[in-house]
Motif scaffolding. Structure first.
Motif, PDB file in Angstrom:
ATOM      1  N   VAL A   1      -5.337  10.045   0.332  1.00 24.29           N
ATOM      2  CA  VAL A   1      -3.928   9.673   0.490  1.00 24.29           C
ATOM      3  C   VAL A   1      -3.554   9.656   1.961  1.00 24.29           C
ATOM      4  CG1 VAL A   1      -1.551  10.406   0.043  1.00 24.29           C
ATOM      5  CG2 VAL A   1      -3.246  10.501  -1.788  1.00 24.29           C
ATOM      6  N   ARG A   2      -3.983  10.681   2.704  1.00 22.27           N
ATOM      7  CA  ARG A   2      -3.672  10.721   4.133  1.00 22.27           C
ATOM      8  C   ARG A   2      -4.317   9.558   4.883  1.00 22.27           C
ATOM      9  NH1 ARG A   2      -4.289  16.512   3.610  1.00 22.27           N
ATOM     10  NH2 ARG A   2      -2.253  17.512   3.861  1.00 22.27           N
ATOM     11  N   ALA A   3      -5.578   9.305   4.610  1.00 23.67           N
ATOM     12  CA  ALA A   3      -6.290   8.249   5.341  1.00 23.67           C
ATOM     13  C   ALA A   3      -5.673   6.878   5.073  1.00 23.67           C
ATOM     14  CB  ALA A   3      -7.764   8.263   4.954  1.00 23.67           C
ATOM     15  N   VAL A   4      -5.435   6.583   3.802  1.00 24.64           N
ATOM     16  CA  VAL A   4      -4.847   5.285   3.461  1.00 24.64           C
ATOM     17  C   VAL A   4      -3.418   5.188   3.978  1.00 24.64           C
ATOM     18  CG1 VAL A   4      -4.193   3.763   1.556  1.00 24.64           C
ATOM     19  CG2 VAL A   4      -6.332   5.042   1.446  1.00 24.64           C
TER      20      VAL A   4
ATOM     21  N   GLY B   1      17.538  11.180  -2.517  1.00 23.14           N
ATOM     22  CA  GLY B   1      16.609  12.279  -2.751  1.00 23.14           C
ATOM     23  C   GLY B   1      15.260  12.033  -2.101  1.00 23.14           C
ATOM     24  N   SER B   2      14.276  12.852  -2.473  1.00 26.82           N
ATOM     25  CA  SER B   2      12.985  12.859  -1.790  1.00 26.82           C
ATOM     26  C   SER B   2      11.872  12.133  -2.537  1.00 26.82           C
ATOM     27  CB  SER B   2      12.553  14.317  -1.531  1.00 26.82           C
ATOM     28  OG  SER B   2      13.501  14.983  -0.731  1.00 26.82           O
ATOM     29  N   ASP B   3      12.169  11.551  -3.676  1.00 33.31           N
ATOM     30  CA  ASP B   3      11.152  10.835  -4.442  1.00 33.31           C
ATOM     31  C   ASP B   3      10.745   9.573  -3.682  1.00 33.31           C
ATOM     32  OD1 ASP B   3       9.564   9.491  -6.262  1.00 33.31           O
ATOM     33  OD2 ASP B   3      10.834   9.950  -7.981  1.00 33.31           O
ATOM     34  N   HIS B   4       9.478   9.498  -3.290  1.00 32.82           N
ATOM     35  CA  HIS B   4       9.026   8.362  -2.495  1.00 32.82           C
ATOM     36  C   HIS B   4       9.081   7.044  -3.255  1.00 32.82           C
ATOM     37  CE1 HIS B   4       7.394  11.636  -0.018  1.00 32.82           C
ATOM     38  NE2 HIS B   4       7.446  10.778   0.960  1.00 32.82           N
ATOM     39  N   ARG B   5       9.140   7.073  -4.561  1.00 35.75           N
ATOM     40  CA  ARG B   5       9.294   5.831  -5.317  1.00 35.75           C
ATOM     41  C   ARG B   5      10.644   5.185  -5.035  1.00 35.75           C
ATOM     42  NH1 ARG B   5       8.107   8.088 -11.199  1.00 35.75           N
ATOM     43  NH2 ARG B   5       9.541   9.639 -10.305  1.00 35.75           N
TER      44      ARG B   5
ATOM     45  N   LEU C   1       2.128  10.729  -2.235  1.00 33.98           N
ATOM     46  CA  LEU C   1       3.020  11.335  -1.252  1.00 33.98           C
ATOM     47  C   LEU C   1       3.936  12.359  -1.902  1.00 33.98           C
ATOM     48  CD1 LEU C   1       3.988   8.161   0.821  1.00 33.98           C
ATOM     49  CD2 LEU C   1       2.406   9.977   1.485  1.00 33.98           C
ATOM     50  N   ASN C   2       4.371  12.090  -3.129  1.00 36.01           N
ATOM     51  CA  ASN C   2       5.170  13.082  -3.852  1.00 36.01           C
ATOM     52  C   ASN C   2       4.373  14.355  -4.101  1.00 36.01           C
ATOM     53  OD1 ASN C   2       7.454  11.480  -4.003  1.00 36.01           O
ATOM     54  ND2 ASN C   2       6.955  10.642  -6.007  1.00 36.01           N
ATOM     55  N   SER C   3       3.092  14.221  -4.406  1.00 33.16           N
ATOM     56  CA  SER C   3       2.253  15.393  -4.618  1.00 33.16           C
ATOM     57  C   SER C   3       2.065  16.178  -3.328  1.00 33.16           C
ATOM     58  CB  SER C   3       0.888  14.983  -5.180  1.00 33.16           C
ATOM     59  OG  SER C   3       1.031  14.343  -6.443  1.00 33.16           O
ATOM     60  N   LEU C   4       1.863  15.480  -2.203  1.00 35.68           N
ATOM     61  CA  LEU C   4       1.708  16.164  -0.917  1.00 35.68           C
ATOM     62  C   LEU C   4       2.957  16.947  -0.536  1.00 35.68           C
ATOM     63  CD1 LEU C   4      -0.149  13.566   1.354  1.00 35.68           C
ATOM     64  CD2 LEU C   4      -1.051  15.691   0.398  1.00 35.68           C
ATOM     65  N   ALA C   5       4.106  16.450  -0.953  1.00 36.31           N
ATOM     66  CA  ALA C   5       5.350  17.146  -0.630  1.00 36.31           C
ATOM     67  C   ALA C   5       5.431  18.511  -1.290  1.00 36.31           C
ATOM     68  CB  ALA C   5       6.553  16.295  -1.055  1.00 36.31           C
TER      69      ALA C   5
ATOM     70  N   VAL D   1       0.840  -1.211   0.000  1.00 30.24           N
ATOM     71  CA  VAL D   1       0.000   0.000   0.000  1.00 30.24           C
ATOM     72  C   VAL D   1       0.866   1.250   0.000  1.00 30.24           C
ATOM     73  CG1 VAL D   1      -1.684   1.316   1.349  1.00 30.24           C
ATOM     74  CG2 VAL D   1      -1.932  -1.163   1.116  1.00 30.24           C
ATOM     75  N   ALA D   2       1.945   1.243   0.782  1.00 30.46           N
ATOM     76  CA  ALA D   2       2.830   2.405   0.828  1.00 30.46           C
ATOM     77  C   ALA D   2       3.455   2.691  -0.535  1.00 30.46           C
ATOM     78  CB  ALA D   2       3.927   2.180   1.868  1.00 30.46           C
ATOM     79  N   VAL D   3       3.915   1.655  -1.215  1.00 32.14           N
ATOM     80  CA  VAL D   3       4.513   1.845  -2.539  1.00 32.14           C
ATOM     81  C   VAL D   3       3.478   2.379  -3.522  1.00 32.14           C
ATOM     82  CG1 VAL D   3       5.566   0.648  -4.491  1.00 32.14           C
ATOM     83  CG2 VAL D   3       6.289   0.107  -2.161  1.00 32.14           C
ATOM     84  N   ALA D   4       2.249   1.888  -3.421  1.00 32.42           N
ATOM     85  CA  ALA D   4       1.186   2.384  -4.302  1.00 32.42           C
ATOM     86  C   ALA D   4       0.867   3.850  -4.031  1.00 32.42           C
ATOM     87  CB  ALA D   4      -0.068   1.531  -4.125  1.00 32.42           C
ATOM     88  N   LEU D   5       1.108   4.311  -2.808  1.00 31.49           N
ATOM     89  CA  LEU D   5       0.827   5.706  -2.449  1.00 31.49           C
ATOM     90  C   LEU D   5       1.972   6.664  -2.801  1.00 31.49           C
ATOM     91  CD1 LEU D   5      -0.816   5.465   1.100  1.00 31.49           C
ATOM     92  CD2 LEU D   5      -1.922   6.133  -1.035  1.00 31.49           C
ATOM     93  N   ALA D   6       3.077   6.129  -3.318  1.00 32.30           N
ATOM     94  CA  ALA D   6       4.245   6.969  -3.573  1.00 32.30           C
ATOM     95  C   ALA D   6       3.935   8.205  -4.429  1.00 32.30           C
ATOM     96  CB  ALA D   6       5.361   6.142  -4.212  1.00 32.30           C
TER      97      ALA D   6
END
Length: 316
Positions: free
Chosen positions: A219-222, A257-261, A199-203, A191-196
């Motif tokens: 995104v926050r809830a999941v 770097g900061s890319d969640h992927r 999360l990049n957009s939220l940053a 689930v975390a990887v799918a949200l990457a």
């Protein structure tokens, strides 16, 4: 990955009885001294468990830091760890469960309930601000911490079991603990990887994320749900272990770097490396006794965090 292999081999070699890495490799092949094979096999469960738990805590830390945009974020920021601990204390004190036999199903209700209260109080109508969420997490954590102290001090039999569990330790666990938490860790990580992307957009900020079409609330809830499952599973398996979820994301971001992927898979690996390495240190420095891994992580993790902060400052 090379560092991971080295740490795993050292973990199988380190202990009250020193063993060389070549002897470990020989024992893993089913060759050599029978007693040595038994010693190495006895170290496999705690090594695998440390790898899984460390990865789970690190991924949960990445999620929480990404959701709250707080560099000091970790699962404990939203009350996950203390909620899981409170659930286990309740089961120990009032349902007759032993703290050493705590399961994911024992810890998960408390972690989920704590996060739900935090989200309803601080995040439901916060207008995209994470400050009320963090403040609500601090309040809930303080309340549950007081509850845990009240129960453990009132019921001596609960305190006797809880004081060994609360320091966080990999000792005395077998592969059944790994089998129990592995499905939860796997689901939470997927689930975390799918949200990457989310999360990049939220940053980029709330307004930018919305403009890009990101459903920030979802995104926050999941994300909070995934972090709760990961942290609760880790807490149930070995007890509360601090600092891993805080330090590892900083170290990883200084590398890739900061890319969640990228930060999520790297944190999964490096979290396991850090926790297994901390367990090795705890077994070696006090030989033939050992120091619980929860105590060592603060000393092992602090230099990593300081190095990451210095590198981040050097890059700005």
């Amino acid at each position: 990955m090379v560092l991971l292999v080295v740490v795993l081999l050292v973990s199988l070699a380190a202990g009250s009885k020193a063993t060389s890495v070549p002897d470990v490799v020989t024992a893993l092949r089913g060759q050599g001294d029978v007693h040595l094979q038994a010693v190495v096999e006895s170290r496999i469960p705690r090594t695998v468990l440390g790898l899984v738990v460390g990865g789970a805590l690190a991924v949960a830390g990445v999620i929480i830091q990404g959701i709250t945009r707080n560099p000091l974020g970790e699962p404990g920021l939203l009350g996950v760890n203390v909620g899981a601990a409170a659930s286990i204390v309740t089961a120990t004190g009032f349902l007759g469960l032993s703290a050493g036999s705590a399961t994911v199903w024992t810890a998960l209700p408390g972690g989920l309930l704590a996060v739900l209260v935090v989200y309803l109080v601080g995040g439901h109508r916060s207008g995209g601000s994470v400050v009320p969420l963090v403040l609500a997490g601090a309040v809930v954590s303080a309340f549950l911490g007081a509850y845990i102290q009240a129960v453990t001090l009132t019921l001596p039999e609960v305190f006797d079991g809880y004081r060994y569990w609360v320091v966080g330790s990999l000792a005395g666990r077998d592969l059944s603990a790994v089998v129990e938490i592995l499905p939860f860790v796997a689901v939470g990580t997927v689930v975390a990887v799918a949200l990457a992307p989310g999360l990049n957009s939220l940053a980029l900020g709330e307004s930018t994320a919305v403009a890009l079409g990101t459903r920030t609330g979802r995104v926050r809830a999941v994300g909070i749900g995934a972090a709760t499952v990961l942290a609760s599973a880790a807490t149930a398996a070995v007890g509360p272990v601090a600092f891993v979820g805080l330090a590892v994301p900083h170290v990883v971001r200084s590398l890739v770097g900061s890319d969640h992927r990228w930060t999520l898979p790297y944190s999964l690996v490096l979290g396991g490396v850090l926790l297994v390495a901390a367990d090795v240190v705890g077994r070696v420095v006090a030989r033939p006794q050992e120091i619980a891994v929860g105590v060592v992580t603060a000393f092992v993790g602090a230099p990593f965090l300081l190095l990451a902060v210095r590198r981040m400052r050097a890059g700005t």
